[in-house]
Design an enzyme around this catalytic site. Structure first.
Site, PDB file in Angstrom:
ATOM      1  N   PHE A 136      27.074   9.208 -18.181  1.00  0.00           N
ATOM      2  CA  PHE A 136      26.808   7.943 -17.486  1.00  0.00           C
ATOM      3  C   PHE A 136      26.134   6.991 -18.461  1.00  0.00           C
ATOM      4  O   PHE A 136      25.122   7.333 -19.072  1.00  0.00           O
ATOM      5  CB  PHE A 136      25.916   8.163 -16.265  1.00  0.00           C
ATOM      6  CG  PHE A 136      25.718   6.911 -15.441  1.00  0.00           C
ATOM      7  CD1 PHE A 136      26.645   6.544 -14.484  1.00  0.00           C
ATOM      8  CD2 PHE A 136      24.619   6.095 -15.647  1.00  0.00           C
ATOM      9  CE1 PHE A 136      26.480   5.391 -13.730  1.00  0.00           C
ATOM     10  CE2 PHE A 136      24.431   4.935 -14.907  1.00  0.00           C
ATOM     11  CZ  PHE A 136      25.374   4.581 -13.944  1.00  0.00           C
ATOM     12  N   ASP A 221      22.493   7.615 -26.204  1.00  0.00           N
ATOM     13  CA  ASP A 221      22.063   6.904 -25.009  1.00  0.00           C
ATOM     14  C   ASP A 221      20.788   7.580 -24.523  1.00  0.00           C
ATOM     15  O   ASP A 221      20.829   8.636 -23.900  1.00  0.00           O
ATOM     16  CB  ASP A 221      23.157   6.962 -23.941  1.00  0.00           C
ATOM     17  CG  ASP A 221      22.747   6.293 -22.635  1.00  0.00           C
ATOM     18  OD1 ASP A 221      21.530   6.067 -22.414  1.00  0.00           O
ATOM     19  OD2 ASP A 221      23.639   6.011 -21.812  1.00  0.00           O
ATOM     20  N   LYS A 250      15.002   1.739 -18.905  1.00  0.00           N
ATOM     21  CA  LYS A 250      14.247   2.443 -17.871  1.00  0.00           C
ATOM     22  C   LYS A 250      12.747   2.455 -18.157  1.00  0.00           C
ATOM     23  O   LYS A 250      12.054   1.496 -17.898  1.00  0.00           O
ATOM     24  CB  LYS A 250      14.817   3.838 -17.669  1.00  0.00           C
ATOM     25  CG  LYS A 250      16.150   3.863 -16.908  1.00  0.00           C
ATOM     26  CD  LYS A 250      16.553   5.245 -16.491  1.00  0.00           C
ATOM     27  CE  LYS A 250      17.877   5.287 -15.731  1.00  0.00           C
ATOM     28  NZ  LYS A 250      17.814   4.720 -14.382  1.00  0.00           N
TER      29      LYS A 250
END
Length: 401
Positions: A136, A221, A250
């Protein structure tokens, strides 16, 4: 006016299905809803609230910057952006930083940079991107196509091309895909949405070697694993493998929206003026808060504490499992933890999440069969113990249903 859950259905696009709970206040690892019900937060806004709610260092940074400067755009630079970039460069392999607003935007920048770098150095034909099934990387059309979950990318028309997917933790599958036209391999050190699945050290090392052999860039990532989540400032540090490009978001802002792409000078020089940009990227408010978050997290005490707290979590979940036999495995890295449901409870992760909320605990899922925990990195041991007690009551509620 009275704000209720029904107002969501009246005014919001229905792409989310939020719970009936509407939190209104948070402090540390505790949250209170409109009715005054208290919750312990093991969700962390999906690995975002790295210092919990309303941490004094972040509140002070935001208030101080709010009295100075809010926004400029990138027609000019600003002090908080430069100070944050310097802190990230000093703390990582990177020599250059690009700021965005989210993980998806940071990943979009990384993928565009990889293709531009390859085009400039090797020609138009070197454009293949390898990623991994169940990966993702965000919800832009480019990043959601690179992410290896077709359910998220299907149904929007023709997809970006030259993107292929290997099997995570299967080096042979990468060997079968990589070739002279591969410009980059993008991988999460721990697949978050894909079930909290850590990469093996052998796999990460092998992918690095394959990239080197084929003149391809390695993109990590670290949107979910970055800023202390695994007990290292960034997860690559624990693997002993350095990427060419790293993305972070995040937890970077501790709850304030910000993302960043980190890379080397040699690679960064291919994003010349006009090739990419972001109106809000490098926003002074966001960068001031993020600098406070990075400086607070990047200390030996906090990072060592993550690993100690992770063990407390694992021991507690193992103890629950000895009694109720609902998990086949508890896995993850640091305070990114996945409790994999056993075959008897497969597909019921959401049921566990909802039962936890009934018991005053905020938890997450990662797919349909993994309950995910991503709490504050500085959550107290007492809150972990109490939260696990609430989770045990939720498990009992499911088992006895």
């Amino acid at each position: 006016m009275q704000v209720s859950r029904s107002l969501f259905d009246d005014v919001m696009v229905p792409n989310y299905a939020p719970s009936k709970i509407i939190p209104v206040k948070g402090k540390g690892a505790r949250v209170w809803d409109q009715d005054g019900k208290e919750f312990i937060d093991f969700a962390g806004g999906i690995a975002v609230n790295c210092l919990g709610h309303c941490h004094p260092a972040l509140v002070t940074a935001l208030k101080d910057q709010a009295d100075k400067l809010w926004h400029l755009s990138n027609v000019m630079t600003n002090e908080p952006a430069l100070l944050l970039a310097k802190a990230l460069v000093d703390a990582t392999f990177a020599e250059k930083v690009y700021f965005a607003n989210s993980g998806a935007e940071a990943n979009e920048a990384a993928l565009k940079l990889a293709r531009r770098f390859a085009k400039d150095k090797y020609g138009e034909q070197k454009n293949q991107i390898i990623a991994f099934k169940q990966g993702f990387h965000g919800r832009t059309f480019f990043t959601v196509t690179v992410g290896g979950q077709p359910a998220y990318s299907d149904g929007f028309g023709p997809k970006p091309e030259a993107i292929v997917h290997g099997e995570f933790n299967n080096l042979d599958s990468v060997k079968a895909l990589i070739n002279a036209n591969t410009c980059a391999v993008m991988v999460e050190p721990v697949q978050g949405e894909g079930g909290v699945m850590p990469a093996t050290a052998e796999f990460i090392k092998g992918v690095r070697e394959l990239c080197d052999a084929h003149n391809a860039l390695l993109i990590f990532d670290e949107v979910q694993t970055g800023v202390g989540r695994t007990g290292e400032l960034y997860a690559y540090m624990g693997y002993g493998v350095t990427p060419d490009i790293l993305t972070t978001a995040k937890a970077l802002g501790g709850g304030f929206p910000i993302g960043a792409m980190l890379t080397t000078t040699d690679i960064a020089k291919h994003l010349v003026v006009g090739t990419h940009g972001s109106t809000y990227g490098g926003n002074p408010l966001a960068c001031a808060v993020a600098l406070a978050a990075v400086n607070t997290v990047n200390t030996p005490a906090v990072l060592a504490g993550v690993k100690a707290k992770a063990q407390l979590f694992k021991d507690g979940l193992d103890k629950i499992n000895e009694k109720y036999h609902v998990f086949s495995e508890v896995r993850g890295a640091g305070l990114l933890i996945g409790a994999v449901l056993s075959s008897d409870y497969a597909g019921k992760a959401r049921d566990f999440m909802l039962a936890a909320a009934d018991q005053g605990l905020m938890a997450l899922v990662a797919g349909t069969s993994v309950v995910r925990f991503a709490p504050s990195l500085v959550i107290s041991d007492a809150d972990i113990t109490e939260g696990l007690a609430r989770f045990e009551r939720a498990v009992a509620q499911i088992v006895k249903a």
